[in-house]
Design a protein around this motif. Sequence first.
Motif, PDB file in Angstrom:
ATOM      1  N   THR A 463       0.698  -1.276  -0.066  1.00 43.70           N
ATOM      2  CA  THR A 463      -0.093  -0.256  -0.046  1.00 43.70           C
ATOM      3  C   THR A 463       0.930   1.119  -0.286  1.00 43.70           C
ATOM      4  N   GLU A 464       0.140   2.423  -0.034  1.00 43.94           N
ATOM      5  CA  GLU A 464       0.948   3.599   0.025  1.00 43.94           C
ATOM      6  C   GLU A 464       1.431   3.768   1.341  1.00 43.94           C
ATOM      7  N   ASN A 465       1.111   3.066   2.315  1.00 44.31           N
ATOM      8  CA  ASN A 465       1.751   3.018   3.643  1.00 44.31           C
ATOM      9  C   ASN A 465       2.525   2.002   4.104  1.00 44.31           C
ATOM     10  N   GLY A 466       3.098   1.308   2.863  1.00 48.69           N
ATOM     11  CA  GLY A 466       4.123   0.141   3.165  1.00 48.69           C
ATOM     12  C   GLY A 466       3.380  -0.907   2.945  1.00 48.69           C
ATOM     13  N   MET A 467       4.267  -2.120   3.361  1.00 44.83           N
ATOM     14  CA  MET A 467       3.653  -3.494   3.366  1.00 44.83           C
ATOM     15  C   MET A 467       2.782  -3.578   4.497  1.00 44.83           C
ATOM     16  N   LEU A 468       1.585  -4.167   4.447  1.00 43.46           N
ATOM     17  CA  LEU A 468       0.892  -4.571   5.628  1.00 43.46           C
ATOM     18  C   LEU A 468       0.568  -6.005   5.464  1.00 43.46           C
ATOM     19  N   ARG A 469      -0.049  -6.605   6.721  1.00 50.70           N
ATOM     20  CA  ARG A 469      -0.386  -8.030   7.057  1.00 50.70           C
ATOM     21  C   ARG A 469      -1.474  -8.092   7.791  1.00 50.70           C
ATOM     22  N   SER A 470      -2.604  -8.909   7.481  1.00 47.96           N
ATOM     23  CA  SER A 470      -3.515  -9.188   8.326  1.00 47.96           C
ATOM     24  C   SER A 470      -3.881 -10.770   8.235  1.00 47.96           C
TER      25      SER A 470
END
Length: 698
Positions: A463-470
């Motif tokens: 994402t525009e906010n970096g790599m995310l994980r859920s």
Amino acid sequence: MRFLIGLVVAASLFTVSSSFAEHSLHPTNGPGGIINDFAFGPAGDILAAMQRGLWRSTDKGRSWRSVSDVLERRRFSSVAISDNGTILIGGSYGLARSTDKGASWENNFEGWDIEAIALGQGDTVYAIPEGRSCGCFFRSADDGATWEQSNQLPQSLLFKSLVVSADGTIYVLRYNKLQRSSDGGDSWNRVVGPNADSTMVMVAITSQGHIFAYPALNRRSSFLSTDFGITWTQFYPEGWNPNSIWAIDASPDGDIYLATNDSLMYSNDEGRTWKSSLRRHVKTIAVDKAGDPILWGHEGVFRSDDRGESWRKTGNGPVNIMVNDVAVGRHGDLWTATEWGAYLSTDKGQTWMHRDPDRLPVGLETVFITRAGSVIGARSFGSVKRSTDRGSTWQRVERSRDIEHEFVEMIQSADGPIYARMLFRGLATSSDDGASWTLIDSLRRTEVYAIAVSAEGTLYASTENGMLRSSDEGQTWSAAESGLPLEYKVHSLAADRSFVYAGTLGGAVYRVADFGSGWELAGRVFDDREKSVIDLSIAADGGIFAASDFGVSYSSDQGQGWISLPSDLENPKIESIAVDDEGTLFAGSWFRGVYRSNKIITSLKTEPRDPGTTAILEAIAPNPLQSNTRIRFQLSQAADLKLTIYAAPGTEIEVLLSDWRAAGSYSIDWSADGLPRGLYFCVLEVGNDVQSLPMLLR
């Protein structure tokens, strides 16, 4: 010892080069691009004016070749070939003319959009523009070499067609009104229909000057005039049931052909009675001088030798189409999302069927096949539809009102949920095989570049906010960017049983074990900070494919070493890739349709690396080679090394390094100028450790 190593290297190179050449990419038979007009040459060749380029067939439409690379990105509406062999094409770039079969071109009317071209008597040529209110009309008396402009036509915003009868009378259908000139365009008279208010949607004019008119109002009827429009006969033809007419043409003997949205309609008695044949969407039709019609629809090019009663498919048409996405599913189905809709192939790309959800030539952004076998197609302007019967019927999916943007990528986890990445921002999810969708509220305002689901069901999003994980299907997110350089935006994600892989701007591929401590550099597909790894796909045997502007690359060692697959593509930009269960690779290209590997890619292997090795030959970029190539390698400890370029199957070309080096990362530039095209290898020797990477020089 050096002699023995040389023999081992040469044998290794010969084995790898044979396997490497076997797995090159070759074009499938489509799908074909949009044809706007046909023209027939004096030698029997056929020209097709397309939405993108001009193509020629010399075997009655069975195969096609682009006439000129210069014209391949231009849109053309009309084409004509004079008896002298002069080619005239009109479109959004004006009018172009060639007297040498397309080898060279001269341009006229730049800034004009030439809608139609028609040949008159002798060397006379006529042309009309589209989208102008000047009432302009162009005329040439020397086969299109020079032109004069007349503004005698009534001003209008829209011209539809231009026809010249055998006696030289010119007819122009403009804004649903028919105009006629019997003096070469110096003066014009309106052809009045059965009453003064009559407007016409389509007209066909035979060589004898008989006019068939399809009115805008009362479409169950039609009109025929045999005296140049002075008097008309109105009739309600038997079998007359037109549906969304796209084109019309007439043979010299008076046969009339209508291209409609769902079939081809034809009349052998100047429109008095009609029959339907070829139950397919038909858009473009033309009749050659012998009276034989040829047409194009979304499933290819068809010809008739019996005045429209029966048709045979001659080919898929010129393959000049942008493929946005490819997907493989059950039964060996291959689906493509193209700029002109969805296509299905059941024979690995040999033949194609138009299976668009709306039966319209409108761009499809992505296509996805669920684990249950349903097909989901997302259109460029936001429409999303689903089919459970392989595209025979489609249903609009239910979407929550807060889903504002179009779907551009879809993935599915092992236990069922489907996720859709949307243009601009946000993710959506479906738990009922794609029948209904809801917005994942946690990323409602976040731009998402790529998504993937790990083997354990963890959802990753670049994402525009970096790599995310859920780990809860997108309800909550945590940062997962440890080890990823901030300057490398992740444009593609994919997962196998061991790792999640991230393709980045600059050509690097990173990987992370699910819930691992952080990302690590696996390897480099190429080294160009302006280009991205556009798509990643993982085969059943664990091999990884990477798509980029340089073509398709392959790794068999979890992303460490990469091989660039040879292909016939002159412009190798690949937008999407997919691998079927048998290991056949399919690649959707810009402007050249779908490519596939000519052999199943299971035996193509890059040598696995020992984790404790002293040296790693990291990447060669660009590959295929250009004038200057950068070779990168790493040393975990100081060592003597030798870096050599070989030609297959083992001829030494050049020693780039033969020296002691301290531990660290290195790069060296090398030029292939002056070498013949072919397969080469870069070989790094450190002690008993010998590593090689292939390089393709085109």
